[in-house]
Design a protein around this motif. Sequence first.
Motif, PDB file in Angstrom:
ATOM      1  N   TRP A  84       0.824  -1.208   0.000  1.00 40.96           N
ATOM      2  CA  TRP A  84       0.000   0.000   0.000  1.00 40.96           C
ATOM      3  C   TRP A  84       0.862   1.263   0.000  1.00 40.96           C
ATOM      4  O   TRP A  84       0.621   2.178  -0.792  1.00 40.96           O
ATOM      5  N   SER A  85       1.853   1.327   0.860  1.00 36.44           N
ATOM      6  CA  SER A  85       2.717   2.514   0.920  1.00 36.44           C
ATOM      7  C   SER A  85       3.411   2.755  -0.413  1.00 36.44           C
ATOM      8  O   SER A  85       3.533   3.895  -0.871  1.00 36.44           O
ATOM      9  N   GLN A  86       3.868   1.666  -1.028  1.00 43.83           N
ATOM     10  CA  GLN A  86       4.566   1.787  -2.308  1.00 43.83           C
ATOM     11  C   GLN A  86       3.634   2.310  -3.396  1.00 43.83           C
ATOM     12  O   GLN A  86       4.033   3.139  -4.220  1.00 43.83           O
ATOM     13  N   VAL A  87       2.391   1.832  -3.386  1.00 43.39           N
ATOM     14  CA  VAL A  87       1.434   2.229  -4.423  1.00 43.39           C
ATOM     15  C   VAL A  87       0.924   3.650  -4.170  1.00 43.39           C
ATOM     16  O   VAL A  87       0.976   4.502  -5.057  1.00 43.39           O
ATOM     17  N   PHE A  88       0.419   3.900  -2.965  1.00 45.88           N
ATOM     18  CA  PHE A  88      -0.178   5.203  -2.661  1.00 45.88           C
ATOM     19  C   PHE A  88       0.864   6.314  -2.685  1.00 45.88           C
ATOM     20  O   PHE A  88       0.728   7.298  -3.410  1.00 45.88           O
ATOM     21  N   PHE A  89       1.905   6.170  -1.885  1.00 46.80           N
ATOM     22  CA  PHE A  89       2.910   7.223  -1.778  1.00 46.80           C
ATOM     23  C   PHE A  89       3.983   7.135  -2.862  1.00 46.80           C
ATOM     24  O   PHE A  89       4.377   8.150  -3.433  1.00 46.80           O
ATOM     25  N   GLY A  90       4.477   5.942  -3.133  1.00 48.81           N
ATOM     26  CA  GLY A  90       5.564   5.788  -4.090  1.00 48.81           C
ATOM     27  C   GLY A  90       5.141   6.056  -5.519  1.00 48.81           C
ATOM     28  O   GLY A  90       5.822   6.763  -6.257  1.00 48.81           O
ATOM     29  N   LEU A  91       4.002   5.490  -5.903  1.00 46.01           N
ATOM     30  CA  LEU A  91       3.512   5.659  -7.282  1.00 46.01           C
ATOM     31  C   LEU A  91       2.522   6.814  -7.411  1.00 46.01           C
ATOM     32  O   LEU A  91       2.050   7.090  -8.518  1.00 46.01           O
ATOM     33  N   HIS A  92       2.154   7.421  -6.293  1.00 52.54           N
ATOM     34  CA  HIS A  92       1.165   8.503  -6.271  1.00 52.54           C
ATOM     35  C   HIS A  92      -0.160   8.034  -6.864  1.00 52.54           C
ATOM     36  O   HIS A  92      -0.851   8.799  -7.548  1.00 52.54           O
ATOM     37  N   SER A  93      -0.486   6.785  -6.601  1.00 53.07           N
ATOM     38  CA  SER A  93      -1.715   6.211  -7.140  1.00 53.07           C
ATOM     39  C   SER A  93      -2.752   6.084  -6.028  1.00 53.07           C
ATOM     40  O   SER A  93      -2.757   5.105  -5.271  1.00 53.07           O
ATOM     41  N   ILE A  94      -3.624   7.072  -5.968  1.00 55.20           N
ATOM     42  CA  ILE A  94      -4.661   7.064  -4.927  1.00 55.20           C
ATOM     43  C   ILE A  94      -5.638   5.918  -5.180  1.00 55.20           C
ATOM     44  O   ILE A  94      -6.000   5.187  -4.253  1.00 55.20           O
ATOM     45  N   ALA A  95      -6.051   5.734  -6.433  1.00 50.83           N
ATOM     46  CA  ALA A  95      -6.984   4.649  -6.771  1.00 50.83           C
ATOM     47  C   ALA A  95      -6.330   3.283  -6.549  1.00 50.83           C
ATOM     48  O   ALA A  95      -6.955   2.372  -6.008  1.00 50.83           O
ATOM     49  N   THR A 103      -7.150   0.400   9.855  1.00 48.88           N
ATOM     50  CA  THR A 103      -7.106   0.233   8.399  1.00 48.88           C
ATOM     51  C   THR A 103      -8.465   0.530   7.761  1.00 48.88           C
ATOM     52  O   THR A 103      -8.512   1.051   6.646  1.00 48.88           O
ATOM     53  N   ILE A 104      -9.540   0.231   8.454  1.00 51.79           N
ATOM     54  CA  ILE A 104     -10.861   0.585   7.920  1.00 51.79           C
ATOM     55  C   ILE A 104     -11.000   2.109   7.868  1.00 51.79           C
ATOM     56  O   ILE A 104     -11.499   2.666   6.883  1.00 51.79           O
ATOM     57  N   PHE A 105     -10.536   2.784   8.910  1.00 53.36           N
ATOM     58  CA  PHE A 105     -10.521   4.245   8.899  1.00 53.36           C
ATOM     59  C   PHE A 105      -9.634   4.752   7.760  1.00 53.36           C
ATOM     60  O   PHE A 105     -10.014   5.666   7.011  1.00 53.36           O
ATOM     61  N   ALA A 106      -8.455   4.148   7.602  1.00 58.45           N
ATOM     62  CA  ALA A 106      -7.529   4.545   6.533  1.00 58.45           C
ATOM     63  C   ALA A 106      -8.136   4.284   5.155  1.00 58.45           C
ATOM     64  O   ALA A 106      -7.895   5.046   4.208  1.00 58.45           O
ATOM     65  N   THR A 107      -8.933   3.230   5.047  1.00 58.78           N
ATOM     66  CA  THR A 107      -9.615   2.933   3.784  1.00 58.78           C
ATOM     67  C   THR A 107     -10.609   4.047   3.459  1.00 58.78           C
ATOM     68  O   THR A 107     -10.676   4.516   2.317  1.00 58.78           O
ATOM     69  N   ALA A 108     -11.375   4.455   4.454  1.00 48.79           N
ATOM     70  CA  ALA A 108     -12.330   5.547   4.255  1.00 48.79           C
ATOM     71  C   ALA A 108     -11.592   6.829   3.872  1.00 48.79           C
ATOM     72  O   ALA A 108     -12.024   7.558   2.966  1.00 48.79           O
ATOM     73  N   LEU A 109     -10.479   7.091   4.524  1.00 51.45           N
ATOM     74  CA  LEU A 109      -9.687   8.279   4.224  1.00 51.45           C
ATOM     75  C   LEU A 109      -9.124   8.203   2.795  1.00 51.45           C
ATOM     76  O   LEU A 109      -9.224   9.161   2.028  1.00 51.45           O
ATOM     77  N   ASN A 110      -8.552   7.060   2.442  1.00 52.11           N
ATOM     78  CA  ASN A 110      -8.023   6.852   1.090  1.00 52.11           C
ATOM     79  C   ASN A 110      -9.136   7.054   0.060  1.00 52.11           C
ATOM     80  O   ASN A 110      -8.946   7.735  -0.959  1.00 52.11           O
ATOM     81  N   GLY A 111     -10.292   6.484   0.325  1.00 51.02           N
ATOM     82  CA  GLY A 111     -11.423   6.620  -0.590  1.00 51.02           C
ATOM     83  C   GLY A 111     -11.878   8.054  -0.749  1.00 51.02           C
ATOM     84  O   GLY A 111     -12.148   8.510  -1.873  1.00 51.02           O
ATOM     85  N   ARG A 112     -11.947   8.776   0.348  1.00 56.60           N
ATOM     86  CA  ARG A 112     -12.370  10.181   0.280  1.00 56.60           C
ATOM     87  C   ARG A 112     -11.331  11.037  -0.441  1.00 56.60           C
ATOM     88  O   ARG A 112     -11.690  11.912  -1.232  1.00 56.60           O
ATOM     89  N   ILE A 113     -10.054  10.778  -0.180  1.00 57.92           N
ATOM     90  CA  ILE A 113      -8.995  11.520  -0.882  1.00 57.92           C
ATOM     91  C   ILE A 113      -9.082  11.258  -2.378  1.00 57.92           C
ATOM     92  O   ILE A 113      -8.951  12.174  -3.200  1.00 57.92           O
ATOM     93  N   TRP A 114      -9.353  10.016  -2.761  1.00 55.32           N
ATOM     94  CA  TRP A 114      -9.520   9.682  -4.176  1.00 55.32           C
ATOM     95  C   TRP A 114     -10.692  10.452  -4.775  1.00 55.32           C
ATOM     96  O   TRP A 114     -10.592  11.005  -5.875  1.00 55.32           O
ATOM     97  N   MET A 115     -11.794  10.532  -4.030  1.00 60.40           N
ATOM     98  CA  MET A 115     -12.990  11.201  -4.545  1.00 60.40           C
ATOM     99  C   MET A 115     -12.788  12.703  -4.737  1.00 60.40           C
ATOM    100  O   MET A 115     -13.319  13.274  -5.697  1.00 60.40           O
ATOM    101  N   ILE A 116     -12.042  13.354  -3.860  1.00 62.24           N
ATOM    102  CA  ILE A 116     -11.919  14.810  -3.930  1.00 62.24           C
ATOM    103  C   ILE A 116     -10.696  15.286  -4.707  1.00 62.24           C
ATOM    104  O   ILE A 116     -10.504  16.488  -4.867  1.00 62.24           O
ATOM    105  N   ASN A 117      -9.880  14.346  -5.148  1.00 65.59           N
ATOM    106  CA  ASN A 117      -8.713  14.760  -5.940  1.00 65.59           C
ATOM    107  C   ASN A 117      -8.886  14.289  -7.339  1.00 65.59           C
ATOM    108  O   ASN A 117      -8.711  13.855  -8.157  1.00 65.59           O
TER     109      ASN A 117
END
Length: 152
Positions: A89-100, A138-152
Amino acid sequence: MIALAVALAACFAVAALGATVTTPEIPTWYAGLQKPSWTPPRIAFPIVWPILYFLMAIAVWRFWEAMPSRARTAALLLFVVQLALNAIWSQVFFGLHSIAGGLVVILLLDLVLAATIVVGSRVDRIAAGLLLPYIAWTIFATALNGRIWMIN
């Protein structure tokens, strides 16, 4: 005691791997993203994650120390898979800048972690219970990841 040392080393190695890609991106790429008002302050993450990794290490150590069984083997395998997804997850989200992409990985992490807890509860209820704060986060982080994806 060797098994406990290995469990601690494995969990904190994943933590260190994640930090190497995450830390440089927080003040740059991540800071530039729009985030919901309920995003935790930056200080929360270096407090919460070490506690969670410590609890994870104790949990997997307890699974390892349990009597051999199919459930024990399944719990250990599921734990390894969820730990790998945690690292990815860290590699994909932060490393690749892939929110989705991060959202896909963390959803898989949630599912595998839930399975680890369910199967692990048949092996060692305390160990499974030690993973409950982790799945809550992680469920909270999932919601946060999802919301960040939606607003960006």
